[in-house]
Design a protein around this motif. Structure first.
Motif, PDB file in Angstrom:
ATOM      1  N   ASP A   1     -14.367   2.176  -5.805  1.00 24.85           N
ATOM      2  CA  ASP A   1     -13.792   2.295  -7.141  1.00 24.85           C
ATOM      3  C   ASP A   1     -14.636   3.298  -7.921  1.00 24.85           C
ATOM      4  O   ASP A   1     -15.819   3.464  -7.651  1.00 24.85           O
ATOM      5  CB  ASP A   1     -13.831   0.961  -7.881  1.00 24.85           C
ATOM      6  CG  ASP A   1     -12.982  -0.117  -7.232  1.00 24.85           C
ATOM      7  OD1 ASP A   1     -12.226   0.192  -6.302  1.00 24.85           O
ATOM      8  OD2 ASP A   1     -13.089  -1.277  -7.663  1.00 24.85           O
TER       9      ASP A   1
ATOM     10  N   HIS B   1      -9.957   1.132  -5.302  1.00 27.55           N
ATOM     11  CA  HIS B   1      -9.756   0.960  -3.858  1.00 27.55           C
ATOM     12  C   HIS B   1      -9.409   2.256  -3.139  1.00 27.55           C
ATOM     13  O   HIS B   1      -8.489   2.297  -2.327  1.00 27.55           O
ATOM     14  CB  HIS B   1      -8.693  -0.102  -3.579  1.00 27.55           C
ATOM     15  CG  HIS B   1      -9.117  -1.468  -3.992  1.00 27.55           C
ATOM     16  ND1 HIS B   1      -8.231  -2.484  -4.172  1.00 27.55           N
ATOM     17  CD2 HIS B   1     -10.332  -1.986  -4.282  1.00 27.55           C
ATOM     18  CE1 HIS B   1      -8.876  -3.572  -4.549  1.00 27.55           C
ATOM     19  NE2 HIS B   1     -10.148  -3.294  -4.623  1.00 27.55           N
TER      20      HIS B   1
ATOM     21  N   GLN C   1      -1.025   3.595  -2.883  1.00 25.85           N
ATOM     22  CA  GLN C   1      -1.547   2.823  -1.762  1.00 25.85           C
ATOM     23  C   GLN C   1      -0.567   2.868  -0.597  1.00 25.85           C
ATOM     24  O   GLN C   1       0.599   3.230  -0.765  1.00 25.85           O
ATOM     25  CB  GLN C   1      -1.810   1.373  -2.176  1.00 25.85           C
ATOM     26  CG  GLN C   1      -2.923   1.207  -3.183  1.00 25.85           C
ATOM     27  CD  GLN C   1      -4.311   1.505  -2.625  1.00 25.85           C
ATOM     28  OE1 GLN C   1      -4.520   1.632  -1.427  1.00 25.85           O
ATOM     29  NE2 GLN C   1      -5.273   1.618  -3.525  1.00 25.85           N
TER      30      GLN C   1
ATOM     31  N   HIS D   1      -9.600   4.907  -0.337  1.00 31.25           N
ATOM     32  CA  HIS D   1      -9.964   4.872   1.078  1.00 31.25           C
ATOM     33  C   HIS D   1      -9.038   5.777   1.875  1.00 31.25           C
ATOM     34  O   HIS D   1      -7.945   6.120   1.441  1.00 31.25           O
ATOM     35  CB  HIS D   1      -9.926   3.442   1.631  1.00 31.25           C
ATOM     36  CG  HIS D   1      -8.578   2.799   1.596  1.00 31.25           C
ATOM     37  ND1 HIS D   1      -7.996   2.346   0.426  1.00 31.25           N
ATOM     38  CD2 HIS D   1      -7.687   2.533   2.586  1.00 31.25           C
ATOM     39  CE1 HIS D   1      -6.806   1.824   0.706  1.00 31.25           C
ATOM     40  NE2 HIS D   1      -6.589   1.936   1.998  1.00 31.25           N
TER      41      HIS D   1
ATOM     42  N   LEU E   1     -14.121  -0.646   0.126  1.00 29.49           N
ATOM     43  CA  LEU E   1     -13.248   0.237  -0.643  1.00 29.49           C
ATOM     44  C   LEU E   1     -14.043   0.711  -1.846  1.00 29.49           C
ATOM     45  O   LEU E   1     -14.918   0.011  -2.327  1.00 29.49           O
ATOM     46  CB  LEU E   1     -11.989  -0.514  -1.089  1.00 29.49           C
ATOM     47  CG  LEU E   1     -11.175  -1.157   0.035  1.00 29.49           C
ATOM     48  CD1 LEU E   1     -10.054  -2.004  -0.545  1.00 29.49           C
ATOM     49  CD2 LEU E   1     -10.615  -0.113   0.961  1.00 29.49           C
TER      50      LEU E   1
END
Length: 177
Positions: free
Chosen positions: A45, A55, A124, A57, A43
């Motif tokens: 940053d 993170h 997320q 992605h 992932l």
């Protein structure tokens, strides 16, 4: 010149050569990654101004199940470390027609995500959670990382090399509450 002076001179030259090689390797790694981007276990940053991107992605089905025109989720957590609100007002990539904001089953919306001062906003994966979405990919992405640009009018703009991960790596939907 004595033998010990020649040996110590050679050792010093060898140390200098090794140090120079290490500096070149470190410089090459820094250029590839960039000073504001870190890879954390697949992932990515990054940081632009007072905003951290954590993170980042993309989740995608296997290459043979992807097709041109598909939509794929783009996930990231945003941390505002400043004393004033920040806004994510643009996300783009050359690999899709557009990037939009989506919350659950609602229609996609233009990106205008407010990050309150000293707060975290999670975009997320998870059932009905807000996230970003690549709309109309131009070709199957497979597992190749893609460049994605995030724009914050106050903090600045950053392009991250975002990994494309298999759907199995995602968090999936949380259990009904």
């Amino acid at each position: 010149m004595t033998r010990s002076h020649r040996t110590s001179g050679r050792r010093a030259a060898l140390r200098a050569l090794v140090a120079a090689c290490l500096l070149l390797v470190c410089a090459a790694c820094a250029e590839k990654r960039g000073p504001d981007q870190w890879d954390r276990g697949g992932l990515v940053d990054g940081q632009v101004g007072a905003v951290q991107l954590i993170h980042a992605h993309v989740l995608a089905p296997p290459m043979d199940a992807q097709k041109t025109g598909d939509d794929l989720g783009l996930y990231v957590t945003l941390v505002n470390n400043s004393d004033r609100d920040q806004v994510l007002n643009g996300v783009s990539t050359v690999h899709a027609d557009s990037v939009v904001y989506r919350e659950g089953d609602e229609q996609p919306q233009p990106i205008a995500v407010t990050l309150p001062a000293r707060r975290t906003v999670s975009l997320q994966e998870g059932h009905d959670r807000p996230h970003l979405e690549l709309v109309g990919i131009h070709r199957p992405l497979g597992a190749t990382p893609i460049d994605v640009t995030f724009r914050f009018p106050s903090a600045g703009t950053i392009t991250l090399r975002v990994p494309v991960l298999p759907l199995s790596r995602g968090a999936g939907s949380p259990a009904p509450g």
